[in-house]
Design an enzyme around this catalytic site. Structure first.
Site, PDB file in Angstrom:
ATOM      1  N   CYS A  37      29.348  23.779  57.708  1.00 29.73           N
ATOM      2  CA  CYS A  37      30.537  23.714  56.857  1.00 29.73           C
ATOM      3  C   CYS A  37      31.363  24.992  56.885  1.00 29.73           C
ATOM      4  O   CYS A  37      32.451  25.031  56.323  1.00 29.73           O
ATOM      5  CB  CYS A  37      30.136  23.428  55.421  1.00 29.73           C
ATOM      6  SG  CYS A  37      29.188  24.786  54.716  1.00 29.73           S
ATOM      7  N   CYS A 106      22.703  24.087  52.375  1.00 26.04           N
ATOM      8  CA  CYS A 106      23.103  25.166  51.461  1.00 26.04           C
ATOM      9  C   CYS A 106      21.881  26.013  51.092  1.00 26.04           C
ATOM     10  O   CYS A 106      21.975  27.238  50.956  1.00 26.04           O
ATOM     11  CB  CYS A 106      23.744  24.609  50.193  1.00 26.04           C
ATOM     12  SG  CYS A 106      24.862  23.219  50.467  1.00 26.04           S
TER      13      CYS A 106
HETATM   14 FE1  FES Z   1      32.524  22.416  50.996  1.00 24.45          FE
HETATM   15 FE2  FES Z   1      30.849  24.061  52.042  1.00 24.45          FE
HETATM   16  S1  FES Z   1      31.516  22.249  52.823  1.00 24.45           S
HETATM   17  S2  FES Z   1      32.019  24.306  50.332  1.00 24.45           S
HETATM   18 FE1  FES Z   2      27.903  24.122  53.075  1.00 26.72          FE
HETATM   19 FE2  FES Z   2      27.013  24.036  50.686  1.00 26.72          FE
HETATM   20  S1  FES Z   2      28.260  22.605  51.639  1.00 26.72           S
HETATM   21  S2  FES Z   2      26.820  25.641  52.045  1.00 26.72           S
END
Ligand code: FES
Ligand code: FES
Length: 132
Positions: A37, A106
């Site tokens: 992300c 995450c």
């Molecule tokens: Fe949305 Fe990481 S993908 S904050």
């Molecule tokens: Fe990527 Fe949380 S969505 S760190």
């Protein structure tokens, strides 16, 4: 998607947000990014010469789960030895925060950040010892 109460708590009241002095030889800095992300987490640990983590600070540019994961691990690592902190896995973080599958990466960021910060500390220490 619903966040767990623990995620919301850490997101709204993140513990140990901030910066430690990079020049301090006892501070290790870990900067990691999530390929999934693009979010970025910086974790800094202040480690005594005996290998005890006495302080931890983080800054995370990312989602609520990433912020909660970093906040949680700053609480967990304080007072631990470096070896103990190395055993913290993203699974522990994901379980504690009840992260759903799409948010597992995450918690991986948090595990990686701990390891990166400790690596940085060890490298600095070796550099110091080679100079001495
Ligand atoms: Fe949305 Fe990481 S993908 S904050
Ligand atoms: Fe990527 Fe949380 S969505 S760190």
């Amino acid at each position: 998607m619903a966040y767990s109460d623990k995620v919301i708590d850490h997101y709204e009241n993140p513990r140990n947000v901030g910066t430690l002095d990079k020049q301090d030889p006892n501070v290790g800095t870990g900067l990691v990014g999530a390929p999934a992300c693009g979010d970025v987490m910086r974790l800094q640990l202040k480690i005594t010469d005996e290998g005890i983590i006495e302080d931890a600070k983080f800054k995370t540019f990312g989602c609520g789960s990433a912020i909660a994961s970093s906040s949680l691990v700053t609480e967990w690592v304080k007072g631990k030895t470096v070896d103990e902190a190395m055993t913290i896995s993203n699974k522990d973080v994901a379980r504690e925060l009840a992260l759903p599958p799409v948010k597992i990466h995450c918690s991986v960021l948090a595990e990686d950040a701990i390891k990166a910060a400790i690596e940085d500390f060890k490298k600095k220490r070796e550099a110091r010892q080679n100079k001495a």
